[in-house]
Design an enzyme around this catalytic site. Structure first.
Site, short mmCIF file in Angstrom:
data_model
loop_
_atom_site.label_atom_id
_atom_site.label_comp_id
_atom_site.label_asym_id
_atom_site.label_seq_id
_atom_site.Cartn_x
_atom_site.Cartn_y
_atom_site.Cartn_z
N LYS A 101 74.27 -29.86 24.05
CA LYS A 101 73.24 -30.00 22.87
C LYS A 101 73.96 -29.58 21.65
O LYS A 101 74.68 -28.72 21.62
CB LYS A 101 71.85 -29.25 23.46
N1 GLU Z 1 67.03 -35.16 22.98
C1 GLU Z 1 66.47 -35.88 24.09
C2 GLU Z 1 66.25 -34.90 25.31
O1 GLU Z 1 65.99 -33.71 24.90
C3 GLU Z 1 67.22 -37.12 24.58
C4 GLU Z 1 68.87 -36.78 24.78
C5 GLU Z 1 69.87 -38.00 24.90
O2 GLU Z 1 69.36 -38.99 24.91
O3 GLU Z 1 71.06 -37.77 25.21
O4 GLU Z 1 66.23 -35.40 26.33
#
Ligand code: GLU
Length: 420
Positions: free
Chosen positions: A106
């Site tokens: 993240k």
């Molecule tokens: N931000 C989204 C989540 O928390 C999508 C993450 C992604 O598609 O890599 O799942």
């Protein structure tokens, strides 16, 4: 002052419990308690008035045991490293629960994107991308949108990375605009996944879709789409909210009218939505409103031990990441509430991100029906696997999901072995 929650500690508590239920020895999962890599960057940006502002940014990789790290980038004024670490770990569990070949990561920048002009936002994004460049790549770590970011920002990330490489690399990031390698259905995917999961849980509990009363916290990409799709399936959306507060109507809100009101792109918020028969409520009131299904689809730590005893919904489907604190979770369990956890309920986004990445590396383009069909199949299969674990171990759905996920991560680690 409101209590400060450390989401990484919350994550560790749930992880320990799942490990115990799986009968794991400490040595088998010790590494999962730590993030593999954390990068902190300072991002100088020349503002439109000629001044320089320096923003703090992060990229955290929690686990690459099952494949490249995967996870969004958040732009929010309140982010901190513990939150990003927790979000990265949740991505590892999320990808494992739906069994797509990724680990978790993240990123975040401490900024309120609404305060920046488009030009400033673009410069911030390009510089941030340049600074996390050594960590990312289609085989390494693949960012995506999250709170405060969108397809346009993903397009800038793709362009910046590609400029450095000297050729176009669409697979470095997902959630891009369709014109530059984005996937049809990606924007709606998280909300669509929430709808599929809500349908499955209601079915298991013998509750109908038609007429079921739903309250949705958050009218962003996830909450807005979930509300719309649940409404289309016959649910009665009795309350929705955004940062400005919420609206309530016992006989059901007109979601199309609300979405078109909010979508007018002139900073309209729900506080300004004035229609006869619609009552204005606070965000706390939204969470405790009289309804059958509650979908928290905003930020972490919304359902606290203060709110939990007041919740009327019998089912909670977590559209956001980490909306329920550990203490609140215990209260809800005691009160017999069924919670479909974030790592399963909101996994639709990363599932279609995976489809986007697969299309990019194969230079293929799927049509939207194909995307939605494949998403539905994975969501239903994952739901059933979690449900079976819940039944077998006589536990909650959250534990069921963590057991499925941790088992897959630990097995991958074991097969790969320890280096050196
Ligand atoms: N931000 C989204 C989540 O928390 C999508 C993450 C992604 O598609 O890599 O799942």
């Amino acid at each position: 002052m409101s209590k400060v929650y450390n989401p990484y500690d919350n994550m560790l508590e749930v992880l320990e419990k799942a490990a115990k239920m799986l009968g794991l020895e400490e040595r088998e999962y010790a590494a999962v308690k730590y993030t593999e890599r954390e990068l902190k960057v300072a991002i100088p940006v020349e503002m439109d008035d000629g001044g320089i502002r320096v923003f703090e940014g992060y990229r955290v990789q929690h686990s690459s045991s099952r494949g490249p790290c995967k996870g969004g980038i958040r732009y929010h004024q309140d982010v901190n490293i513990d939150e990003v670490k927790a979000l990265a770990a949740w991505m590892s569990f999320k990808c494992a629960v739906v069994n797509i070949p990724y680990g978790g990561g993240k990123g975040a920048v401490k900024v309120n994107p609404k305060e920046l002009t488009k030009n400033e936002l673009k410069n911030l994004t390009r510089r941030y991308t340049a600074m996390i460049l050594p960590l990312i790549g289609p085989e390494r770590d693949i960012p995506a949108p999250d709170v405060g970011t969108n397809a346009e920002i993903m397009g800038w990330i793709m362009d910046t990375y590609s400029i450095f490489k000297g050729y176009t690399v669409p697979g470095v990031v997902t959630g891009k605009p369709i014109e530059v390698g984005g996937s049809l259905g990606r924007r709606e995917a998280t909300g669509r996944g929430v709808m599929f999961i809500t349908r499955e849980i209601l079915h298991r509990l013998g509750m109908p879709m038609i007429g079921t009363r739903v309250a949705v916290q958050g009218m962003g990409n996830v909450g807005g789409t979930a509300a719309k799709l649940l409404f289309n399936e016959g649910c009665k959306i009795v309350a929705v909210s955004d940062v400005s507060g919420g609206v309530y109507c016992k006989t059901g809100l007109d979601i199309d009218s609300i979405l078109s009101f909010l979508g007018q792109n002139n900073g309209k918020v729900l506080k300004d939505y004035d229609i006869p028969g619609v009552k204005h409520i606070t965000n706390d009131e939204l969470l405790t409103v009289e309804c059958d299904v509650l979908v928290p689809a905003a930020l972490e730590n919304q359902i606290t031990e203060r709110i939990a005893p007041e919740i009327k919904a019998s089912v909670i489907v977590e559209g956001a990441n980490g909306p329920t604190t550990v203490e609140a979770d215990k209260i809800l369990e005691r009160n017999g509430k069924i919670i479909v956890p974030d790592i399963l309920a909101n996994a639709g986004g990363v599932v279609v991100s995976y489809f986007e990445w697969v299309q990019n590396i194969q230079s293929l383009m799927w049509d939207e029906e194909e995307v939605n069909r494949a998403l539905e199949k994975i969501m239903i299969r994952s739901f059933n696997e979690v449900w079976d674990q819940k039944k077998e171990k006589n536990t909650t759905m959250r534990m069921g999901a963590y057991i499925v996920a941790l088992d897959r991560i630990v097995k991958a680690k074991k097969i790969r072995g320890m280096f050196p």
